[in-house]
Scaffold this motif. Structure first.
Motif, PDB file in Angstrom:
ATOM      1  N   SER A 124     111.889  69.139  46.639  1.00 10.25           N
ATOM      2  CA  SER A 124     113.032  70.096  47.219  1.00 10.25           C
ATOM      3  C   SER A 124     112.833  70.248  48.663  1.00 10.25           C
ATOM      4  O   SER A 124     113.999  70.526  49.214  1.00 10.25           O
ATOM      5  CB  SER A 124     112.540  71.550  46.568  1.00 10.25           C
ATOM      6  N   VAL A 125     112.060  69.850  49.400  1.00 13.69           N
ATOM      7  CA  VAL A 125     111.903  70.080  50.979  1.00 13.69           C
ATOM      8  C   VAL A 125     112.915  68.973  51.239  1.00 13.69           C
ATOM      9  O   VAL A 125     113.670  69.211  52.437  1.00 13.69           O
ATOM     10  CB  VAL A 125     110.535  69.884  51.465  1.00 13.69           C
ATOM     11  N   PHE A 126     112.794  67.906  50.838  1.00 13.06           N
ATOM     12  CA  PHE A 126     113.652  66.662  51.032  1.00 13.06           C
ATOM     13  C   PHE A 126     115.026  66.805  50.519  1.00 13.06           C
ATOM     14  O   PHE A 126     116.010  66.598  51.766  1.00 13.06           O
ATOM     15  CB  PHE A 126     113.190  65.343  50.443  1.00 13.06           C
ATOM     16  N   ILE A 150     108.794  69.873  58.930  1.00  9.36           N
ATOM     17  CA  ILE A 150     108.180  69.804  57.351  1.00  9.36           C
ATOM     18  C   ILE A 150     108.206  68.579  56.657  1.00  9.36           C
ATOM     19  O   ILE A 150     107.356  68.070  56.242  1.00  9.36           O
ATOM     20  CB  ILE A 150     108.774  71.021  56.784  1.00  9.36           C
ATOM     21  N   VAL A 151     109.421  68.074  56.617  1.00 11.29           N
ATOM     22  CA  VAL A 151     109.775  66.874  55.979  1.00 11.29           C
ATOM     23  C   VAL A 151     108.859  65.737  56.616  1.00 11.29           C
ATOM     24  O   VAL A 151     108.042  64.929  55.865  1.00 11.29           O
ATOM     25  CB  VAL A 151     111.014  66.278  56.015  1.00 11.29           C
ATOM     26  N   PHE A 152     108.652  65.726  57.994  1.00 13.95           N
ATOM     27  CA  PHE A 152     107.881  64.714  58.641  1.00 13.95           C
ATOM     28  C   PHE A 152     106.459  64.765  58.103  1.00 13.95           C
ATOM     29  O   PHE A 152     105.725  63.764  57.629  1.00 13.95           O
ATOM     30  CB  PHE A 152     107.903  64.675  59.989  1.00 13.95           C
ATOM     31  N   PHE A 153     106.064  65.816  58.318  1.00 13.78           N
ATOM     32  CA  PHE A 153     104.495  66.273  57.732  1.00 13.78           C
ATOM     33  C   PHE A 153     104.397  65.914  56.492  1.00 13.78           C
ATOM     34  O   PHE A 153     103.086  65.346  56.103  1.00 13.78           O
ATOM     35  CB  PHE A 153     103.778  67.510  58.409  1.00 13.78           C
ATOM     36  N   LYS A 154     104.956  66.148  55.410  1.00 18.13           N
ATOM     37  CA  LYS A 154     105.031  65.999  54.014  1.00 18.13           C
ATOM     38  C   LYS A 154     105.056  64.363  53.940  1.00 18.13           C
ATOM     39  O   LYS A 154     104.323  63.844  53.103  1.00 18.13           O
ATOM     40  CB  LYS A 154     106.102  66.505  53.171  1.00 18.13           C
ATOM     41  N   ALA A 155     105.913  63.750  54.595  1.00 21.15           N
ATOM     42  CA  ALA A 155     106.052  62.327  54.234  1.00 21.15           C
ATOM     43  C   ALA A 155     104.991  61.402  54.936  1.00 21.15           C
ATOM     44  O   ALA A 155     104.601  60.318  54.611  1.00 21.15           O
ATOM     45  CB  ALA A 155     107.228  61.740  55.013  1.00 21.15           C
ATOM     46  N   LEU A 156     104.325  62.130  55.938  1.00 22.42           N
ATOM     47  CA  LEU A 156     103.115  61.542  56.405  1.00 22.42           C
ATOM     48  C   LEU A 156     102.044  61.187  55.476  1.00 22.42           C
ATOM     49  O   LEU A 156     101.399  60.170  55.591  1.00 22.42           O
ATOM     50  CB  LEU A 156     102.603  62.328  57.739  1.00 22.42           C
ATOM     51  N   THR A 168     114.806  58.098  63.154  1.00 21.45           N
ATOM     52  CA  THR A 168     113.595  58.510  62.629  1.00 21.45           C
ATOM     53  C   THR A 168     113.687  60.133  61.922  1.00 21.45           C
ATOM     54  O   THR A 168     114.739  60.446  62.302  1.00 21.45           O
ATOM     55  CB  THR A 168     112.537  58.647  63.472  1.00 21.45           C
ATOM     56  N   ILE A 169     112.812  60.556  61.551  1.00 21.48           N
ATOM     57  CA  ILE A 169     113.040  61.915  60.763  1.00 21.48           C
ATOM     58  C   ILE A 169     113.343  62.912  61.960  1.00 21.48           C
ATOM     59  O   ILE A 169     114.307  63.761  61.765  1.00 21.48           O
ATOM     60  CB  ILE A 169     111.848  62.182  59.709  1.00 21.48           C
ATOM     61  N   PHE A 225     106.885  61.707  69.743  1.00 16.26           N
ATOM     62  CA  PHE A 225     105.504  62.379  69.095  1.00 16.26           C
ATOM     63  C   PHE A 225     105.356  61.846  67.669  1.00 16.26           C
ATOM     64  O   PHE A 225     104.472  61.540  67.256  1.00 16.26           O
ATOM     65  CB  PHE A 225     105.800  63.964  69.026  1.00 16.26           C
ATOM     66  N   GLU A 226     106.453  61.918  66.746  1.00 14.47           N
ATOM     67  CA  GLU A 226     106.403  61.418  65.514  1.00 14.47           C
ATOM     68  C   GLU A 226     106.074  59.875  65.426  1.00 14.47           C
ATOM     69  O   GLU A 226     105.166  59.562  64.755  1.00 14.47           O
ATOM     70  CB  GLU A 226     107.821  61.448  64.965  1.00 14.47           C
ATOM     71  N   LEU A 227     106.652  59.178  66.326  1.00 15.95           N
ATOM     72  CA  LEU A 227     106.177  57.734  66.191  1.00 15.95           C
ATOM     73  C   LEU A 227     104.645  57.691  66.941  1.00 15.95           C
ATOM     74  O   LEU A 227     103.802  56.611  66.237  1.00 15.95           O
ATOM     75  CB  LEU A 227     107.101  56.852  67.254  1.00 15.95           C
ATOM     76  N   TRP A 228     104.109  58.228  67.855  1.00 22.04           N
ATOM     77  CA  TRP A 228     102.963  58.214  68.267  1.00 22.04           C
ATOM     78  C   TRP A 228     101.891  58.560  67.195  1.00 22.04           C
ATOM     79  O   TRP A 228     100.956  57.902  66.732  1.00 22.04           O
ATOM     80  CB  TRP A 228     102.690  59.218  69.368  1.00 22.04           C
ATOM     81  N   VAL A 229     102.304  59.647  66.248  1.00 23.11           N
ATOM     82  CA  VAL A 229     101.534  59.998  65.054  1.00 23.11           C
ATOM     83  C   VAL A 229     101.361  59.026  64.208  1.00 23.11           C
ATOM     84  O   VAL A 229     100.163  58.628  63.720  1.00 23.11           O
ATOM     85  CB  VAL A 229     101.875  61.638  64.668  1.00 23.11           C
ATOM     86  N   LEU A 230     102.458  58.482  63.894  1.00 20.09           N
ATOM     87  CA  LEU A 230     102.493  57.491  62.832  1.00 20.09           C
ATOM     88  C   LEU A 230     101.543  56.112  63.324  1.00 20.09           C
ATOM     89  O   LEU A 230     101.040  55.432  62.398  1.00 20.09           O
ATOM     90  CB  LEU A 230     104.168  56.868  62.638  1.00 20.09           C
ATOM     91  N   LYS A 231     101.831  55.817  64.321  1.00 20.43           N
ATOM     92  CA  LYS A 231     101.078  54.599  65.219  1.00 20.43           C
ATOM     93  C   LYS A 231      99.566  55.014  64.979  1.00 20.43           C
ATOM     94  O   LYS A 231      98.699  54.005  64.677  1.00 20.43           O
ATOM     95  CB  LYS A 231     101.533  54.371  66.532  1.00 20.43           C
TER      96      LYS A 231
END
Length: 127
Positions: free
Chosen positions: A47-49, A83-89, A102-103, A108-114
Motif C-alpha cells: 500500500s505504501v507503493f 518511506i518507499v525508499f527505506f522499504k525498498a532498501l 531514482t526514488i 544520499f539514496e545512491l550513497w546508501v545503495l552503494k
C-alpha cells in the motif's frame, strides 16, 4: 533475487523488463512514481507503493493556481518517497532505474545503495 524497476515508464521498456524477468523466474516489481497515461500495469507490492503512485498522479493533476494544495501534494509525495525508499532498501537486491530517475532523486539514496552493495542499473532512453 528481487528487482525494483522504476520509478518511471518510457515506451513500455520497464514493463517489458519486468515481464522478461518473470519469464525466467526472477522476481521483479515495476513501481511507478505516478500512474502512466497509457495504463502500464505495475506490480506494486504494498500500500505504501500504491499511495506514492497515487500521490504522484494527484500531484500532476492539481493546477498551479491552487498553490497551497499543489504544495501539500508535492510535500506529501516527497515524504512518502523516503518511506518507499527505506522499504525498498530491505525488499530488493537490485535496482533498475529508468532514465536516471531514482526514488528520491538524491545523492544520499545512491550513497546508501552503494554502501549496502545493492546492484544498480541505469537505463537511459531517448535521443
Amino acid at each position: 533475487m528481487r528487482i525494483f524497476i522504476g520509478p518511471i515508464e518510457i515506451a513500455g521498456v520497464a514493463q517489458g523488463l519486468a515481464a522478461g524477468f518473470s519469464e525466467i523466474g526472477v522476481k521483479a516489481d515495476l513501481v511507478l512514481r505516478a500512474p502512466h497515461n497509457f495504463g502500464y500495469e505495475t506490480g506494486e507490492p504494498s500500500s505504501v507503493f500504491r499511495l506514492w503512485s497515487w500521490l504522484g498522479g494527484l500531484r500532476s493533476k492539481v493546477p498551479r493556481r491552487r498553490l497551497v494544495v499543489k504544495g501539500a501534494t508535492v510535500l506529501a509525495h516527497e515524504f512518502i518517497a523516503w518511506i518507499v525508499f527505506f522499504k525498498a532498501l530491505f525488499k530488493y537486491d537490485a535496482f533498475i532505474f529508468i532514465f536516471a530517475e531514482t526514488i528520491t532523486n538524491s545523492f544520499f539514496e545512491l550513497w546508501v545503495l552503494k554502501r549496502l552493495k545493492k546492484k544498480l542499473i541505469f537505463i537511459y532512453l531517448g535521443s
